[in-house]
Scaffold this motif. Structure first.
Motif, PDB file in Angstrom:
ATOM      1  N   ALA A   7     -29.165  10.173 -18.869  1.00 44.82           N
ATOM      2  CA  ALA A   7     -28.727   8.119 -19.045  1.00 44.82           C
ATOM      3  C   ALA A   7     -27.944   8.280 -18.711  1.00 44.82           C
ATOM      4  CB  ALA A   7     -29.104   8.541 -20.764  1.00 44.82           C
ATOM      5  N   VAL A   8     -26.992   8.999 -18.053  1.00 37.88           N
ATOM      6  CA  VAL A   8     -25.779   8.749 -18.351  1.00 37.88           C
ATOM      7  C   VAL A   8     -25.479   8.879 -16.884  1.00 37.88           C
ATOM      8  CG1 VAL A   8     -23.292   9.958 -17.862  1.00 37.88           C
ATOM      9  CG2 VAL A   8     -24.270   9.981 -19.688  1.00 37.88           C
ATOM     10  N   ASP A   9     -26.213   9.527 -15.672  1.00 35.73           N
ATOM     11  CA  ASP A   9     -26.350   8.868 -14.436  1.00 35.73           C
ATOM     12  C   ASP A   9     -26.813   7.889 -14.397  1.00 35.73           C
ATOM     13  OD1 ASP A   9     -25.664  11.156 -13.657  1.00 35.73           O
ATOM     14  OD2 ASP A   9     -26.989  11.942 -12.564  1.00 35.73           O
ATOM     15  N   ASP A  10     -28.453   7.234 -15.158  1.00 36.42           N
ATOM     16  CA  ASP A  10     -28.279   5.913 -14.957  1.00 36.42           C
ATOM     17  C   ASP A  10     -26.903   4.939 -15.326  1.00 36.42           C
ATOM     18  OD1 ASP A  10     -30.928   6.973 -14.232  1.00 36.42           O
ATOM     19  OD2 ASP A  10     -31.375   6.418 -16.336  1.00 36.42           O
ATOM     20  N   TYR A  11     -26.149   5.081 -16.061  1.00 38.19           N
ATOM     21  CA  TYR A  11     -25.521   4.060 -16.408  1.00 38.19           C
ATOM     22  C   TYR A  11     -24.663   4.064 -15.368  1.00 38.19           C
ATOM     23  CZ  TYR A  11     -21.320   2.189 -18.827  1.00 38.19           C
ATOM     24  OH  TYR A  11     -19.782   1.389 -18.943  1.00 38.19           O
ATOM     25  N   ALA A  14     -25.846   1.990 -12.440  1.00 40.33           N
ATOM     26  CA  ALA A  14     -26.619   0.503 -13.389  1.00 40.33           C
ATOM     27  C   ALA A  14     -24.331   0.166 -12.574  1.00 40.33           C
ATOM     28  CB  ALA A  14     -26.405   0.390 -14.130  1.00 40.33           C
ATOM     29  N   LYS A  15     -23.641   0.503 -12.923  1.00 38.47           N
ATOM     30  CA  LYS A  15     -22.570  -0.247 -12.939  1.00 38.47           C
ATOM     31  C   LYS A  15     -21.582   0.062 -11.722  1.00 38.47           C
ATOM     32  CE  LYS A  15     -21.535  -0.704 -17.178  1.00 38.47           C
ATOM     33  NZ  LYS A  15     -21.107  -2.976 -18.049  1.00 38.47           N
ATOM     34  N   LEU A  16     -21.712   0.818 -10.521  1.00 40.12           N
ATOM     35  CA  LEU A  16     -21.540   1.683 -10.022  1.00 40.12           C
ATOM     36  C   LEU A  16     -21.688   1.594  -8.584  1.00 40.12           C
ATOM     37  CD1 LEU A  16     -19.233   4.794 -10.887  1.00 40.12           C
ATOM     38  CD2 LEU A  16     -18.345   1.826 -11.590  1.00 40.12           C
ATOM     39  N   LEU A  17     -22.961   1.442  -8.452  1.00 38.27           N
ATOM     40  CA  LEU A  17     -23.965   1.487  -7.292  1.00 38.27           C
ATOM     41  C   LEU A  17     -24.527   0.540  -7.093  1.00 38.27           C
ATOM     42  CD1 LEU A  17     -23.111   4.540  -7.217  1.00 38.27           C
ATOM     43  CD2 LEU A  17     -25.026   5.270  -6.720  1.00 38.27           C
ATOM     44  N   GLY A  18     -25.662  -0.213  -8.476  1.00 31.09           N
ATOM     45  CA  GLY A  18     -26.635  -1.476  -7.799  1.00 31.09           C
ATOM     46  C   GLY A  18     -28.208  -0.444  -7.237  1.00 31.09           C
ATOM     47  N   ALA A  43     -25.567   9.407  -7.194  1.00 28.58           N
ATOM     48  CA  ALA A  43     -24.142   9.472  -7.733  1.00 28.58           C
ATOM     49  C   ALA A  43     -23.393  10.141  -6.587  1.00 28.58           C
ATOM     50  CB  ALA A  43     -23.840  10.093  -9.180  1.00 28.58           C
ATOM     51  N   GLN A  44     -23.977  11.437  -7.052  1.00 27.23           N
ATOM     52  CA  GLN A  44     -24.777  12.238  -5.301  1.00 27.23           C
ATOM     53  C   GLN A  44     -23.621  11.730  -4.396  1.00 27.23           C
ATOM     54  OE1 GLN A  44     -26.781  15.600  -6.803  1.00 27.23           O
ATOM     55  NE2 GLN A  44     -25.359  16.184  -8.189  1.00 27.23           N
TER      56      GLN A  44
END
Length: 218
Positions: A7-11, A14-18, A43-44
């Protein structure tokens, strides 16, 4: 706990990658073609992109292509005229990666070389130095791959090695798992080699508990 990590990776994504159609299509194609879902997380991937840009990398070497997901992230970090060489053992994986790179408009920047990475690396004797190296292949060969990265790099070359924590398995000195044995050999090599300065960072997230080595050639 794993659900919360996801869930944190998804957050973060969503916030930084789109949304990213090319990367989403790449993962969908990989799955449809039967490739294992072992790509880096979004994220990685963005971290690799940023690290390559911070290193001002014009030439990138990747050991372990799979379906080209991380390759796309790295190729996007290249400036005009930059190039990326990526090594893949499996011909089927390489064909899927080529499809994905063409769809992403990056095929001209990327040279996929098929075969055992040890042999592909040994054949690289007249290459210009690489500025950035990402290693994400068979773990039992990690120390050798870093040796080759040093040989093919220059002072200041950045080296990233994925999957070096293995949910804590790196602590198991008596393990008979070749991936853990290879990972421990990597740490032994890095701790004794005066040509590199290195650290390792643990990570949790969509890829569970793992981590990566970050090194710089002196």
């Amino acid at each position: 706990m794993g659900e919360r990590w996801q869930a944190v990776d998804d957050y973060i994504a969503a916030k930084l990658l789109g949304d990213d159609d090319a990367l989403a299509t790449t993962l969908a194609n990989n799955a449809a073609q039967g490739l294992p879902p072992i790509d880096v997380s979004a994220a990685q991937g963005k971290m690799l992109f940023l690290l390559a840009q911070m290193a001002s990398a014009k030439r990138i070497l990747e050991v372990g292509t799979l379906g080209g997901y991380s390759t796309i992230w790295l190729a996007r970090a290249l400036p005009e005229g930059g190039s990326l060489v990526t090594l893949e053992l499996e011909a089927h994986h390489a064909r899927v990666a080529q499809e994905n790179l063409e769809r992403a408009g990056l095929a001209e920047k990327v040279d996929i070389r098929i075969g055992a990475a040890t042999a592909s690396l040994a054949a690289m004797t007249n290459e210009a130095p690489f500025d950035f190296v990402f290693i994400d292949a068979d773990k039992q060969s990690n120390a050798h791959y870093v040796e080759e990265a040093i040989r093919l790099g220059r002072s200041g070359t950045t080296i990233v090695v994925d999957n070096v924590v293995r949910e804590g398995g790196v602590l198991e000195a008596d393990s008979d798992d070749e991936r853990i044995i290879g990972t421990r050999a990597l740490f032994d090599m890095l701790s004794a080699d005066p040509r590199v300065d290195a650290t390792a960072v643990q990570t949790v997230g969509a890829k569970k508990w793992d981590g990566f080595v970050l090194a710089r050639v002196l």
